[in-house]
Structure formats: C-alpha cells, structure tokens
Design a protein around this motif. Sequence first.
Motif: not given
Length: 135
Positions: A50-58, A77-80, A91-97, A123-128
């Motif tokens: 299993t992966e550990t959850k990334a800690r993001l800065s403020d 596209s969202i990575t969460y 684990h991390y997954a990426e979806i498009e919606s 942890i990541r959002v990319v606008m199409r």
Amino acid sequence: MRSYDDMLFLPHHVSSRHPRMPVSDRAAQFSPFAALPGYGDVIAEAGRHTETKARLSDEERACIDSMIRESVGCAVSITYFIPDGRKDGGHYAEIESVIKYVDDVSGCIVLADGRRIRGEDVIRVVMREDGSLHD
C-alpha cells in the motif's frame, strides 16, 4: 515373544464386507495439512503493498481547493487517494469527470456521475482546456 509364533505365518486377512482402499487414497492420509488455518492469508495480507498518503503543505492545499472551485461545471482529471479498508495506507487513482459542485458541509467534491471524493484526498486537479473528457 514365543507366544506369538502361532500367528507369524498366517495369511493376511482380506475383508469380505469392505473393499480395499486404493493406494492413492492411502497416500492422502499422510499429506501435509494446515496446522494454522488462515495463516497463509495473514502472511499474504501483510505482504500486500500500500502507498502512504502524501502530506501537502497549506499553500498546495489552498491551490488545489482554488482549482477545484474554479473547475465546477468543467471536465477535469483528478488524482486522489483511496484509503485501504484492511490496513494502513491505500492507493492513488485518477479519474476524468465533470465537477458538479463542492459540498462545503462534508468537504466532498460531487461529480456529474454521482461519485463523491473527499477534498482532503485530492492531490492533483487538471482542467481539460477543450472541455472534453477524452483526448
């Protein structure tokens, strides 16, 4: 020992009621068995990665939250992170919606297909740019 001499050379008894057990079945009596049932499953689970959850800065969290709010109604596209139900990590997954709206009470992102993603797991959002879901 002399008392058994009369039985020493008697013929082997063969039952008339019960058929002889096949050799393959006789061998199965001596096959290994699981002394600790379920132990193999426990070992396999402990070895599962299993992966550990990334800690993001403020600042990173504020940037992602801003991007999510700007993307309501848009294809993204969202990575969460998806937590594992059995052990620490996930684990991390990426979806498009398309983001339908942001639920401020629960802190979830509601997508057009009805799925909900906790905002703190993103942890990541990319606008199409073209607004479509596929290239």
